[in-house]
Write an enzyme that holds these catalytic residues in place. Structure first.
Site, PDB file in Angstrom:
ATOM      1  N   PHE A  19       9.279  17.713  17.954  1.00 21.86           N
ATOM      2  CA  PHE A  19       8.991  16.467  17.768  1.00 21.86           C
ATOM      3  C   PHE A  19       7.488  16.605  16.764  1.00 21.86           C
ATOM      4  CE2 PHE A  19       6.301  12.909  19.589  1.00 21.86           C
ATOM      5  CZ  PHE A  19       6.389  11.962  18.485  1.00 21.86           C
ATOM      6  N   TYR A 151       3.064  23.111  33.967  1.00 22.02           N
ATOM      7  CA  TYR A 151       2.524  22.609  32.658  1.00 22.02           C
ATOM      8  C   TYR A 151       0.966  22.303  32.728  1.00 22.02           C
ATOM      9  CZ  TYR A 151       2.591  19.421  28.636  1.00 22.02           C
ATOM     10  OH  TYR A 151       2.181  18.791  27.395  1.00 22.02           O
TER      11      TYR A 151
HETATM   12  P1  NAD Z   1       8.689  19.303  21.879  1.00 20.30           P
HETATM   13  O1  NAD Z   1       9.470  19.726  23.110  1.00 20.30           O
HETATM   14  O2  NAD Z   1       9.515  18.436  20.857  1.00 20.30           O
HETATM   15  O3  NAD Z   1       8.295  20.605  20.737  1.00 20.30           O
HETATM   16  C1  NAD Z   1       7.890  22.010  21.440  1.00 20.30           C
HETATM   17  C2  NAD Z   1       8.651  23.064  20.583  1.00 20.30           C
HETATM   18  O4  NAD Z   1       8.271  24.261  21.218  1.00 20.30           O
HETATM   19  C3  NAD Z   1      10.203  22.698  20.759  1.00 20.30           C
HETATM   20  O5  NAD Z   1      10.586  22.989  19.441  1.00 20.30           O
HETATM   21  C4  NAD Z   1      10.410  24.223  21.572  1.00 20.30           C
HETATM   22  O6  NAD Z   1      11.797  24.749  21.204  1.00 20.30           O
HETATM   23  C5  NAD Z   1       9.518  25.065  21.277  1.00 20.30           C
HETATM   24  N1  NAD Z   1       9.109  26.074  22.222  1.00 20.30           N
HETATM   25  C6  NAD Z   1       9.046  26.105  23.686  1.00 20.30           C
HETATM   26  N2  NAD Z   1       8.654  27.144  24.089  1.00 20.30           N
HETATM   27  C7  NAD Z   1       8.603  28.080  23.085  1.00 20.30           C
HETATM   28  C8  NAD Z   1       8.418  29.431  23.158  1.00 20.30           C
HETATM   29  N3  NAD Z   1       8.249  30.378  24.457  1.00 20.30           N
HETATM   30  N4  NAD Z   1       8.489  30.062  21.973  1.00 20.30           N
HETATM   31  C9  NAD Z   1       8.641  29.589  20.715  1.00 20.30           C
HETATM   32  N5  NAD Z   1       9.061  28.079  20.812  1.00 20.30           N
HETATM   33  C10 NAD Z   1       8.881  27.406  21.964  1.00 20.30           C
HETATM   34  O7  NAD Z   1       7.262  18.650  22.350  1.00 20.30           O
HETATM   35  P2  NAD Z   1       6.254  17.968  21.580  1.00 20.30           P
HETATM   36  O8  NAD Z   1       6.032  16.507  21.997  1.00 20.30           O
HETATM   37  O9  NAD Z   1       6.403  18.075  20.055  1.00 20.30           O
HETATM   38  O10 NAD Z   1       5.060  19.004  21.856  1.00 20.30           O
HETATM   39  C11 NAD Z   1       4.395  19.943  21.024  1.00 20.30           C
HETATM   40  C12 NAD Z   1       3.096  20.362  21.662  1.00 20.30           C
HETATM   41  O11 NAD Z   1       2.190  19.110  21.940  1.00 20.30           O
HETATM   42  C13 NAD Z   1       3.232  20.790  23.228  1.00 20.30           C
HETATM   43  O12 NAD Z   1       2.307  22.085  23.240  1.00 20.30           O
HETATM   44  C14 NAD Z   1       2.872  19.930  23.889  1.00 20.30           C
HETATM   45  O13 NAD Z   1       2.316  20.162  25.074  1.00 20.30           O
HETATM   46  C15 NAD Z   1       1.833  19.082  23.156  1.00 20.30           C
HETATM   47  N6  NAD Z   1       1.569  17.831  23.697  1.00 20.30           N
HETATM   48  C16 NAD Z   1       2.475  16.711  23.429  1.00 20.30           C
HETATM   49  C17 NAD Z   1       2.257  15.423  23.891  1.00 20.30           C
HETATM   50  C18 NAD Z   1       3.151  14.451  23.307  1.00 20.30           C
HETATM   51  O14 NAD Z   1       3.263  13.319  23.956  1.00 20.30           O
HETATM   52  N7  NAD Z   1       4.234  14.724  22.524  1.00 20.30           N
HETATM   53  C19 NAD Z   1       1.281  15.129  24.633  1.00 20.30           C
HETATM   54  C20 NAD Z   1       0.451  16.243  24.952  1.00 20.30           C
HETATM   55  C21 NAD Z   1       0.526  17.612  24.455  1.00 20.30           C
END
Ligand code: NAD
Ligand code: UDP
Length: 327
Positions: A19, A151
């Protein structure tokens, strides 16, 4: 690019098929950079990048960051990690590995390349916070052995590693603590509250409020957040963060459900289900550091962002129905 003086950078985005990562990549390409997206597609979807596969400055590499990576880039954004509770609890050991071993690999890469490196941390490092709103100096209230720990503790350990690489090896790091963010390209089945409520409302199914819905969250639209990422990455070397990035306007989950029902015009009823364990009761960022250091403050109001998110899920819903009919 209109700006002829812009120095094109080669940028690695881990988790770029997700995302937030896919939106970040759009912004980086728009400003003229070259982007290498690394993703193992665990929760991400290649279709988030469909519009980019023929882009001359974009490259996709399927790779798990738990394994070392040898590439040549100028800057790194480390976003790889499942982010929604149902996704990160699906394989908790892998979640911790991605956060911790993934961070070690990314930091090792940054050290060899002397590249600036950004860590997508989270408000979950504060756990179920006992101070409100949360400031960066607060150490948190985290259960180390609960269902969310893979997490929360994984992300906390990643922050430790980033700071130690900075202190021990002089690495140029930036840590963002991201609060709940929403918008188009959220996974429709990832269980996060905004996508859940919108999809339920559009399908006329009951809206599932966990607990009594009095718990609070502060929702940031993805455009504001990505703008914060870019500003943080362009601060001087002496500023490492961590810095809170999120919208400081707080809503109860019940208020969110009511807004979604109203904006979708849905006839869905609200139903109340048990609260998951360790679910934080309140969450709101204090963003004074971001305001002072990045001159950043979210602009998009919840209703405005919800309308755009609803449009996205409506379109996705229609496309899925068309595909199902054709099959
Ligand atoms: P998401 O799940 O849409 O994206 C995460 C991506 O990481 C996915 O495309 C997944 O396939 C990839 N991924 C997971 N494990 C992996 C690995 N071992 N090697 C390579 N790729 C891997 O989530 P998001 O909402 O886009 O979040 C992105 C980042 O932001 C994350 O690190 C998340 O912890 C952080 N975050 C997001 C939010 C939110 O509200 N969206 C809040 C706090 C933190
Ligand atoms: N939530 C809810 N109904 C849902 C999904 C989530 O009431 O269908 C609640 C959840 O219990 C939490 C809040 O909404 O209190 C935000 O949940 P989410 O999983 O989006 O993110 P969190 O901030 O908990 O990581």
């Amino acid at each position: 690019m209109g700006n002829n003086h812009y120095r094109r950078r080669r940028i690695l985005v881990t988790g770029g098929a997700g995302f937030l990562g896919s939106h970040l990549i759009d912004r980086l390409l728009d400003r003229g950079d070259e982007v290498l997206c690394v993703d193992n597609l665990f929760t991400g979807d290649k279709s988030n990048l469909d519009h980019l596969y023929t882009h001359p400055r974009f490259e996709f590499l399927r790779h798990d960051i738990c394994f070392p990576l040898y590439v040549e880039v100028d800057e790194i954004y480390n976003l790889a990690c499942p982010a929604s509770p149902i996704h990160y609890q699906h394989d908790p050991v892998q979640t911790t590995k991605t956060s911790v071993i993934g961070a070690i690999n990314v930091l090792g890469l940054a050290k060899r390349l002397k590249a600036r490196v950004f860590q997508a941390s989270t408000s979950e490092v504060y756990g179920d916070p006992s101070i409100h709103p949360q400031v960066e100096g607060y150490w948190g209230n985290v259960n180390p052995i609960g269902l969310r720990s893979c997490y929360d503790e994984g992300k906390r350990c990643a922050e430790t590693l980033f700071m130690d690489y900075h202190r021990q090896h002089g690495l140029d790091i930036k840590i963002a603590r991201i609060f709940n963010t929403y918008g188009p390209r959220m996974h429709p089945n990832d269980g996060r509250v905004v996508s859940n409520f919108v999809v339920q409302a559009l399908e006329g199914r009951p809206i599932t409020i966990y607990g009594d819905g009095s718990q609070t969250r502060s929702f940031c639209y993805y455009e504001d957040l990505v703008d914060g990422f870019l500003r943080l990455m362009d601060t001087g070397r002496d500023f490492t963060g961590p810095v809170n990035l999120g919208n400081p306007i707080e809503f109860t989950i019940r208020e969110l459900a009511e807004a979604v029902v109203e904006l979708t015009g849905s006839g869905s009823e609200l139903v109340y289900l048990p609260l998951p364990s360790d679910d934080p009761t309140q969450r709101r960022p204090d963003i004074s550091v971001a305001e002072a250091k990045l001159n950043w403050r979210p602009k998009v109001q919840l209703r405005e962002g919800l309308i755009k998110t609803i449009e996205y899920f409506q379109k996705l819903h229609v496309e899925t129905e068309i595909r199902n009919e054709a099959a």
